[in-house]
Design a protein around this motif. Structure first.
Motif, PDB file in Angstrom:
ATOM      1  N   GLU A 244      -5.742 -25.699 -72.193  1.00 42.02           N
ATOM      2  CA  GLU A 244      -4.353 -26.153 -72.006  1.00 42.02           C
ATOM      3  C   GLU A 244      -3.265 -25.145 -71.396  1.00 42.02           C
ATOM      4  O   GLU A 244      -2.513 -25.330 -70.734  1.00 42.02           O
ATOM      5  N   ILE A 245      -3.751 -23.922 -72.090  1.00 35.82           N
ATOM      6  CA  ILE A 245      -2.646 -22.859 -71.604  1.00 35.82           C
ATOM      7  C   ILE A 245      -2.987 -22.555 -70.399  1.00 35.82           C
ATOM      8  O   ILE A 245      -2.052 -22.232 -69.493  1.00 35.82           O
ATOM      9  N   VAL A 246      -4.252 -22.474 -69.766  1.00 37.31           N
ATOM     10  CA  VAL A 246      -4.317 -22.334 -68.437  1.00 37.31           C
ATOM     11  C   VAL A 246      -3.563 -22.937 -67.380  1.00 37.31           C
ATOM     12  O   VAL A 246      -2.977 -22.634 -66.493  1.00 37.31           O
ATOM     13  N   GLY A 247      -3.579 -24.457 -67.818  1.00 39.19           N
ATOM     14  CA  GLY A 247      -2.908 -25.533 -67.100  1.00 39.19           C
ATOM     15  C   GLY A 247      -1.413 -25.043 -67.035  1.00 39.19           C
ATOM     16  O   GLY A 247      -0.739 -25.558 -66.023  1.00 39.19           O
ATOM     17  N   GLN A 248      -0.700 -24.308 -68.202  1.00 37.26           N
ATOM     18  CA  GLN A 248       0.580 -24.244 -68.151  1.00 37.26           C
ATOM     19  C   GLN A 248       1.119 -22.957 -67.264  1.00 37.26           C
ATOM     20  O   GLN A 248       1.982 -23.222 -66.824  1.00 37.26           O
ATOM     21  N   ILE A 249       0.228 -22.247 -67.243  1.00 42.47           N
ATOM     22  CA  ILE A 249       0.489 -20.786 -66.700  1.00 42.47           C
ATOM     23  C   ILE A 249       0.200 -20.625 -65.253  1.00 42.47           C
ATOM     24  O   ILE A 249       0.918 -19.635 -64.453  1.00 42.47           O
ATOM     25  N   TRP A 250      -0.777 -21.380 -64.734  1.00 35.95           N
ATOM     26  CA  TRP A 250      -1.284 -20.964 -63.595  1.00 35.95           C
ATOM     27  C   TRP A 250      -0.239 -21.067 -62.218  1.00 35.95           C
ATOM     28  O   TRP A 250      -0.271 -20.395 -61.302  1.00 35.95           O
ATOM     29  N   PRO A 251       0.615 -22.227 -62.359  1.00 39.93           N
ATOM     30  CA  PRO A 251       1.621 -22.408 -61.291  1.00 39.93           C
ATOM     31  C   PRO A 251       2.688 -21.224 -61.466  1.00 39.93           C
ATOM     32  O   PRO A 251       2.928 -20.603 -60.344  1.00 39.93           O
ATOM     33  N   PHE A 252       3.030 -20.705 -62.262  1.00 41.97           N
ATOM     34  CA  PHE A 252       3.999 -19.488 -62.353  1.00 41.97           C
ATOM     35  C   PHE A 252       3.080 -18.276 -62.089  1.00 41.97           C
ATOM     36  O   PHE A 252       3.780 -17.575 -61.561  1.00 41.97           O
ATOM     37  N   LEU A 253       1.906 -18.131 -62.190  1.00 43.73           N
ATOM     38  CA  LEU A 253       0.862 -17.118 -61.706  1.00 43.73           C
ATOM     39  C   LEU A 253       1.032 -16.974 -60.200  1.00 43.73           C
ATOM     40  O   LEU A 253       1.208 -15.897 -59.579  1.00 43.73           O
ATOM     41  N   LEU A 254       0.933 -18.259 -59.771  1.00 45.16           N
ATOM     42  CA  LEU A 254       0.751 -18.277 -58.169  1.00 45.16           C
ATOM     43  C   LEU A 254       2.200 -18.027 -57.432  1.00 45.16           C
ATOM     44  O   LEU A 254       2.118 -17.304 -56.677  1.00 45.16           O
ATOM     45  N   VAL A 255       3.131 -18.290 -58.061  1.00 47.30           N
ATOM     46  CA  VAL A 255       4.443 -17.975 -57.584  1.00 47.30           C
ATOM     47  C   VAL A 255       4.752 -16.444 -57.729  1.00 47.30           C
ATOM     48  O   VAL A 255       5.129 -15.991 -56.749  1.00 47.30           O
ATOM     49  N   GLY A 256       4.585 -15.813 -58.859  1.00 49.63           N
ATOM     50  CA  GLY A 256       4.619 -14.588 -58.949  1.00 49.63           C
ATOM     51  C   GLY A 256       3.840 -13.763 -57.944  1.00 49.63           C
ATOM     52  O   GLY A 256       4.252 -12.570 -57.519  1.00 49.63           O
ATOM     53  N   LEU A 257       2.596 -14.256 -57.760  1.00 51.84           N
ATOM     54  CA  LEU A 257       1.713 -13.292 -56.761  1.00 51.84           C
ATOM     55  C   LEU A 257       2.292 -13.566 -55.270  1.00 51.84           C
ATOM     56  O   LEU A 257       2.484 -12.630 -54.785  1.00 51.84           O
ATOM     57  N   VAL A 258       2.836 -14.664 -55.187  1.00 52.77           N
ATOM     58  CA  VAL A 258       3.432 -14.657 -53.533  1.00 52.77           C
ATOM     59  C   VAL A 258       4.638 -13.729 -53.495  1.00 52.77           C
ATOM     60  O   VAL A 258       4.931 -13.068 -52.495  1.00 52.77           O
ATOM     61  N   LEU A 259       5.290 -13.699 -54.671  1.00 57.44           N
ATOM     62  CA  LEU A 259       6.765 -13.112 -54.599  1.00 57.44           C
ATOM     63  C   LEU A 259       6.389 -11.447 -54.625  1.00 57.44           C
ATOM     64  O   LEU A 259       7.023 -10.742 -53.504  1.00 57.44           O
ATOM     65  N   VAL A 260       5.438 -10.803 -55.366  1.00 56.01           N
ATOM     66  CA  VAL A 260       5.250  -9.599 -55.244  1.00 56.01           C
ATOM     67  C   VAL A 260       4.346  -9.243 -53.974  1.00 56.01           C
ATOM     68  O   VAL A 260       4.648  -8.134 -53.433  1.00 56.01           O
ATOM     69  N   LEU A 261       3.465 -10.142 -53.395  1.00 50.14           N
ATOM     70  CA  LEU A 261       2.702  -9.635 -52.224  1.00 50.14           C
ATOM     71  C   LEU A 261       3.880  -9.607 -51.002  1.00 50.14           C
ATOM     72  O   LEU A 261       3.436  -8.953 -49.745  1.00 50.14           O
ATOM     73  N   SER A 262       4.968 -10.578 -50.941  1.00 49.09           N
ATOM     74  CA  SER A 262       5.663 -10.591 -50.025  1.00 49.09           C
ATOM     75  C   SER A 262       6.637  -8.997 -49.837  1.00 49.09           C
ATOM     76  O   SER A 262       7.529  -8.943 -48.821  1.00 49.09           O
ATOM     77  N   VAL A 263       6.529  -8.588 -50.832  1.00 50.89           N
ATOM     78  CA  VAL A 263       7.563  -7.163 -50.945  1.00 50.89           C
ATOM     79  C   VAL A 263       6.565  -5.962 -50.833  1.00 50.89           C
ATOM     80  O   VAL A 263       7.008  -4.925 -50.666  1.00 50.89           O
ATOM     81  N   ALA A 264       5.422  -5.985 -50.506  1.00 46.90           N
ATOM     82  CA  ALA A 264       4.473  -4.710 -50.410  1.00 46.90           C
ATOM     83  C   ALA A 264       4.835  -3.955 -49.236  1.00 46.90           C
ATOM     84  O   ALA A 264       4.886  -2.597 -49.710  1.00 46.90           O
ATOM     85  N   ARG A 265       5.377  -4.275 -47.997  1.00 50.99           N
ATOM     86  CA  ARG A 265       5.854  -3.320 -47.104  1.00 50.99           C
ATOM     87  C   ARG A 265       6.962  -2.764 -47.591  1.00 50.99           C
ATOM     88  O   ARG A 265       7.203  -1.555 -47.441  1.00 50.99           O
ATOM     89  N   GLY A 266       7.750  -3.636 -48.109  1.00 49.39           N
ATOM     90  CA  GLY A 266       9.318  -2.791 -48.656  1.00 49.39           C
ATOM     91  C   GLY A 266       9.020  -2.009 -49.696  1.00 49.39           C
ATOM     92  O   GLY A 266       9.963  -0.904 -49.915  1.00 49.39           O
ATOM     93  N   LEU A 267       8.045  -2.172 -50.424  1.00 49.63           N
ATOM     94  CA  LEU A 267       7.671  -1.083 -51.539  1.00 49.63           C
ATOM     95  C   LEU A 267       7.325   0.287 -51.156  1.00 49.63           C
ATOM     96  O   LEU A 267       7.656   1.240 -51.485  1.00 49.63           O
ATOM     97  N   ASP A 268       6.634   0.085 -49.903  1.00 49.90           N
ATOM     98  CA  ASP A 268       6.034   1.215 -49.117  1.00 49.90           C
ATOM     99  C   ASP A 268       7.149   1.897 -48.788  1.00 49.90           C
ATOM    100  O   ASP A 268       7.278   3.278 -48.581  1.00 49.90           O
ATOM    101  N   ALA A 269       8.177   1.365 -48.246  1.00 49.04           N
ATOM    102  CA  ALA A 269       9.301   2.007 -47.408  1.00 49.04           C
ATOM    103  C   ALA A 269      10.246   2.592 -48.593  1.00 49.04           C
ATOM    104  O   ALA A 269      10.707   3.795 -48.434  1.00 49.04           O
ATOM    105  N   LEU A 270      10.265   1.746 -49.540  1.00 48.82           N
ATOM    106  CA  LEU A 270      11.081   2.364 -50.843  1.00 48.82           C
ATOM    107  C   LEU A 270      10.692   3.665 -51.297  1.00 48.82           C
ATOM    108  O   LEU A 270      11.289   4.287 -51.878  1.00 48.82           O
ATOM    109  N   ALA A 271       9.460   3.948 -51.340  1.00 54.21           N
ATOM    110  CA  ALA A 271       8.724   4.995 -51.982  1.00 54.21           C
ATOM    111  C   ALA A 271       9.223   6.202 -51.124  1.00 54.21           C
ATOM    112  O   ALA A 271       9.189   7.348 -51.692  1.00 54.21           O
ATOM    113  N   LEU A 272       9.595   6.105 -50.127  1.00 51.19           N
ATOM    114  CA  LEU A 272      10.054   7.080 -49.366  1.00 51.19           C
ATOM    115  C   LEU A 272      11.516   7.492 -49.418  1.00 51.19           C
ATOM    116  O   LEU A 272      12.048   8.604 -49.037  1.00 51.19           O
TER     117      LEU A 272
END
Length: 322
Positions: free
Chosen positions: A182-210
């Motif tokens: 039941e806990i799996v069913g509660q959290i997987w949508p949020f995991l998917l949203v968080g995954l999309v958000l962090v992957l979307s800033v991968a290029r920005g994080l590379d630039a920010l490191a400079l």
């Protein structure tokens, strides 16, 4: 990456096979692929599969959150606790137990998530006020201040509501034990949203490191990268902490291990962290089941015991990113 995926598959097999009752890998595969109603098959499907799936989700969530937080704060010792998110989730659980009469893990999830979200918003609001906006230093200081406040609030509630102490302590230690589908069913949508958000800033994080000036010169909107990355990290931390309690060290150690393997590019670091995080958590959980039988050592305790040698080795080799 191939070796990391193979390590993950091995960790999953160990998680399904090892425990108070050892089950042969062949029996595990038979239970998963062909059904069956033997006692071993029931144990695998009803108890160990949900526990393992939650371990996969929580390990990936915490590792990704730590990677992004280290990127947006440019702080090599940042982890999901730096913004007070973990402690915010703890306050949510304490309030649920002490005042809302919630006494189930599936009930804790929502309160932990709300607490994590409120803490993150408070930290960003503090850091964004005044000159310069939400700089890495202001984010770290704001997180430390909010974290101290929330620790005090948690302690105050527990000292006045002693009946909640034992129940909260069970959650606070961080564990995969007792978690169900039941806990799996509660959290997987949020995991998917968080995954999309962090992957979307991968290029920005590379630039920010400079550096911020270089990142702006490359056309990156630094504030947007920080907001989206911070939001993604908050959601992922909320997922992990709500489902399994505040499991430490994965968000700190795994990003450094991932960088040591694939380099500093976040297009590669993020996927590697998403694989290595579950490996560390599942191996820690499996070892904790057998080290002091018939009792279990919670995964939140074992992650540090297993992860510390890896991080110490990286520090000695001077490959931890600054």
């Amino acid at each position: 990456m191939t070796a990391a995926v193979l390590a993950l598959l091995l960790a999953v097999l160990l998680s399904l096979s090892v425990g108070a009752r050892a089950i042969a890998p062949s029996a595990v595969l038979d239970a998963l692929l062909h059904g069956g109603h033997s006692d071993a098959a029931e144990v695998v499907r009803e108890m160990r599969v949900p526990r393992t799936v939650i371990g996969l989700m929580v390990g990936a969530a915490l590792a990704l959150a730590g990677t992004v937080l280290q990127g947006i704060t440019r702080n090599p010792i940042a982890d999901p606790g730096i913004l007070g998110v973990s402690q915010g989730a703890s306050v949510g659980v304490v309030m649920a137990i002490a005042f809302a009469g919630v006494h189930t893990l599936t009930g804790y999830v929502w309160y932990a998530f709300v607490g994590a979200g409120i803490a993150s918003v408070a930290v960003y609001a503090i850091a964004a006020s005044g000159r310069g906006g939400a700089t890495p230093v202001k984010l770290a200081l704001g997180g430390a201040a909010i974290n101290a406040l929330l620790v005090s609030l948690t302690t105050a509630v527990l000292t006045t509501k002693a009946s909640a102490l034992d129940e909260f302590r069970f959650w606070q230690v961080g564990s995969l034990s007792g978690r169900d589908a039941e806990i799996v069913g509660q959290i997987w949508p949020f995991l998917l949203v968080g995954l999309v958000l962090v992957l979307s800033v991968a290029r920005g994080l590379d630039a920010l490191a400079l550096g911020e000036d270089v990142a702006k010169g490359l056309g990156q909107r630094v504030a947007t990268v920080r907001i989206i990355g911070g939001l993604g990290a908050t959601v992922l931390t909320g997922v992990g902490v709500a489902a399994a309690g505040p499991i430490a060290f994965i968000g700190l150690a795994v990003p450094h291990i991932a960088r040591a393997i694939v380099g500093s590019g976040h297009r590669w670091v993020l996927p590697m962290a998403a694989v290595l995080g579950p490996v560390m958590l599942l191996v820690s959980d499996t070892v904790g089941r057998v080290v002091f039988p018939p009792s279990e050592v919670p995964a939140g305790v074992m992650t540090a015991l297993i992860g510390v040698p890896f991080l110490v080795a990286l520090v000695r080799r001077k490959v931890v990113a600054a």
